[in-house]
Design an enzyme around this catalytic site. Structure first.
Site, PDB file in Angstrom:
ATOM      1  N   LYS A 234       0.823  -1.215   0.000  1.00 17.29           N
ATOM      2  CA  LYS A 234       0.000   0.000   0.000  1.00 17.29           C
ATOM      3  C   LYS A 234       0.857   1.264   0.000  1.00 17.29           C
ATOM      4  CE  LYS A 234      -4.526  -1.552   1.328  1.00 17.29           C
ATOM      5  NZ  LYS A 234      -5.650  -1.475   2.267  1.00 17.29           N
ATOM      6  N   ARG A 268      -3.962 -10.041   4.428  1.00 21.41           N
ATOM      7  CA  ARG A 268      -4.376  -9.993   3.020  1.00 21.41           C
ATOM      8  C   ARG A 268      -3.176  -9.510   2.205  1.00 21.41           C
ATOM      9  NH1 ARG A 268      -6.921  -6.294  -0.652  1.00 21.41           N
ATOM     10  NH2 ARG A 268      -8.531  -7.303  -1.936  1.00 21.41           N
TER      11      ARG A 268
END
Length: 299
Positions: A234, A268
């Site tokens: 991210k 995840r």
């Protein structure tokens, strides 16, 4: 828990999700990401074609993923809307084919009740909702089908632009939101042992917010439900390390290790094999599992 690391008190830590059972007091589940979208932030559409999406899912399971998360609509606001029918067409065929090939947990990444219902009918075990069950009807679908849910924090939800998100105290506000949405889920008839929470790193949050959530993650895991974190590649990792999208693996692994030590139990991720190796090592160090190939003749 072995060692000196604190462990969150987890509601129903031993859980059956689909065909697999997990003990979240001493186990971390690895969730692989499969986006059947043309615009996902990391894979940039590489798994948009049906065969490629199925191949990516089965490869992830072969690399050790316990779980596959299949999505047909990205969170980003920088995309055109798609119809419910199109989203179903993207996810349901992948779910059906992956279900036929593996006993791994399958979740659908959606905030729409019609898509969730079709996905469960195709074989999904979990509804992963980055909108926090705010869309009318989705909690009822989960309750009626018996699917588990991931309740995620975001301010705007998928496809909605939030300019310059601000918080007085991001961790406290995220925790309060998750408690409120869990109460909503319970009232809608979703069983406590079916609920998982996710603080939503980078979802309507800047780098400082996501770093603070990671630093104080034990305040989220203390809510009591198994905590999922979606940190993989991210922007907060990229901005922290000044790394482009394709060079964030080490930062992702480091952030995931911190998250596990602070109580996260589901990760995840994009890079399954590297994550599995790092997390199996953590589990062994903490005394949750033994070495896979110990040598007893050390003399």
């Amino acid at each position: 828990m072995s060692g000196d690391m604190p462990s969150p008190e987890i509601i129903a830590p031993v859980r059956r999700l689909g065909r697999r059972e997990f003990d979240f007091e001493r186990q971390v589940a690895i969730m692989a990401i499969v986006n059947r979208t043309p615009n996902s932030f990391h894979d940039q559409g590489r798994t948009f074609e049906l065969d490629q999406a199925v191949a990516a899912a089965t490869k992830a399971v072969s690399e050790g993923a316990d779980w596959v998360d299949i999505g047909g609509f990205a969170f980003s606001a920088a995309q055109a809307p798609i119809s419910v029918a199109e989203e179903i067409d993207r996810v349901a065929p992948v779910i059906a084919r992956v279900r036929a090939a593996t006993d791994a947990v399958i979740s659908v990444d959606t905030h729409r009740p019609e898509v969730a219902e079709a996905a469960v009918a195709a074989g999904a075990d979990v509804i992963n909702d980055t909108n926090g069950l705010r869309e009318p009807g989705i909690a009822e679908v989960a309750a009626a089908t018996g699917a588990a849910v991931v309740v995620t924090h975001s301010l705007g939800g998928p496809g909605r632009r939030v300019l310059r998100p601000s918080y007085a105290d991001v961790v406290t506000e995220v925790a309060d939101y998750l408690r409120e949405r869990v109460a909503y889920a319970l009232k809608a008839g979703i069983a406590p042992e079916k609920i998982i929470i996710d603080p939503g790193h980078d979802l309507n949050k800047n780098t400082f917010h996501s770093l603070e959530l990671t630093r104080r993650l034990e305040e989220i895991t203390a809510i009591g439900y198994p905590t999922l974190v979606a940190l993989s590649n991210k922007d907060f990792i990229g901005e922290t390390l000044d790394r482009p999208q394709g060079e964030r693996k080490e930062g992702t692994i480091a952030a995931n290790v911190v998250a596990v030590l602070k109580g996260a139990r589901i990760l995840r991720v994009h890079d399954v094999a590297a994550t599995v190796a790092s997390i199996r090592m953590i589990e062994a160090v903490l005394g949750w599992r033994g070495p896979l190939a110990p040598r007893h003749n050390l003399a």
